[in-house]
Design an enzyme around this catalytic site. Structure first.
Site, PDB file in Angstrom:
ATOM      1  N   ASN A 111      24.335  10.665  63.253  1.00 47.22           N
ATOM      2  CA  ASN A 111      24.115  10.412  64.610  1.00 47.22           C
ATOM      3  C   ASN A 111      23.614  11.725  65.211  1.00 47.22           C
ATOM      4  OD1 ASN A 111      24.466   7.757  65.735  1.00 47.22           O
ATOM      5  ND2 ASN A 111      26.719   8.129  64.867  1.00 47.22           N
ATOM      6  N   HIS A 113      31.556   5.312  69.171  1.00 48.67           N
ATOM      7  CA  HIS A 113      32.765   4.750  68.556  1.00 48.67           C
ATOM      8  C   HIS A 113      32.118   3.424  68.161  1.00 48.67           C
ATOM      9  CE1 HIS A 113      36.778   4.199  67.764  1.00 48.67           C
ATOM     10  NE2 HIS A 113      36.768   2.680  68.197  1.00 48.67           N
TER      11      HIS A 113
END
Length: 190
Positions: free
Chosen positions: A15, A110
């Site tokens: 990410n 998440h």
């Protein structure tokens, strides 16, 4: 003027790389001014080097308290002029020191559709429960565990039992949703 963000990560850093590429391609009007990791051997360090992003590596056990290492981090964040903190697989609960300084400007990604499956190994929790729709959530960080206000979510349908395949699908969705969300947040900074 490009805004300045920091990315905190503890592991692989995929990410981090998705955000770094979006910054480099002009899709996010920002630069990653700092990569922070609590795991000096994490692969995210190599990714940061490829993008010429300075890295702060630390071991929490080398500090007397969370307040001590967060105070150290806060000094580096302020020195770099960081306006937004993006947690990307940072496996540590953010404490009062950073929350007081950056409240409302810390976001996390998440791998579940929150509020379901909070905490570590959300994908494993969801698989054990037998869900067929997995997902990704981006939320503001507060003092609760994965409980801050949700900013964006995306669903990932999966009816198999191959964890690697599922993780690959979830990561693919993360790598689109997180940079797009960070771009919106950066554009809304005062």
């Amino acid at each position: 003027m490009k805004r300045k963000i920091a990315v905190f990560a503890s592991g692989n850093g995929s990410n981090f790389e998705a955000i770094a590429k979006a910054c480099a391609d002009g899709k996010i009007n920002a630069e990653i001014a700092l990569c922070v990791t609590d795991n000096p051997g994490a692969y995210v360090v190599e990714r940061a080097k490829r993008f010429n992003v300075p890295v702060i590596k630390f071991r929490p056990k080398d500090y007397a308290s969370k307040k001590d290492f967060e105070t150290m981090l806060l000094g580096h964040l302020r020195e770099k002029g960081v306006e937004l903190i993006c947690l990307a697989g940072y496996m540590r609960i953010v404490g009062e020191t950073l929350l007081e300084a950056y409240g409302g400007r810390i976001v996390n990604i998440h791998p579940s559709l929150l509020p379901a499956f909070r905490g570590a190994d959300a994908i494993g929790q969801a698989m054990d429960y037998g869900v067929k729709i997995f997902g990704v959530s981006i939320h503001y960080v507060d003092s609760s565990l994965d409980g801050g206000k949700i900013i964006a979510q995306a669903a990932v349908e999966y009816d198999g039992n191959d964890r690697d395949e599922l993780e690959s699908l979830v990561h693919a969705r993360e790598h689109v949703l997180y940079p797009a969300t960070v771009a919106r947040l950066v554009d809304s900074l005062p």
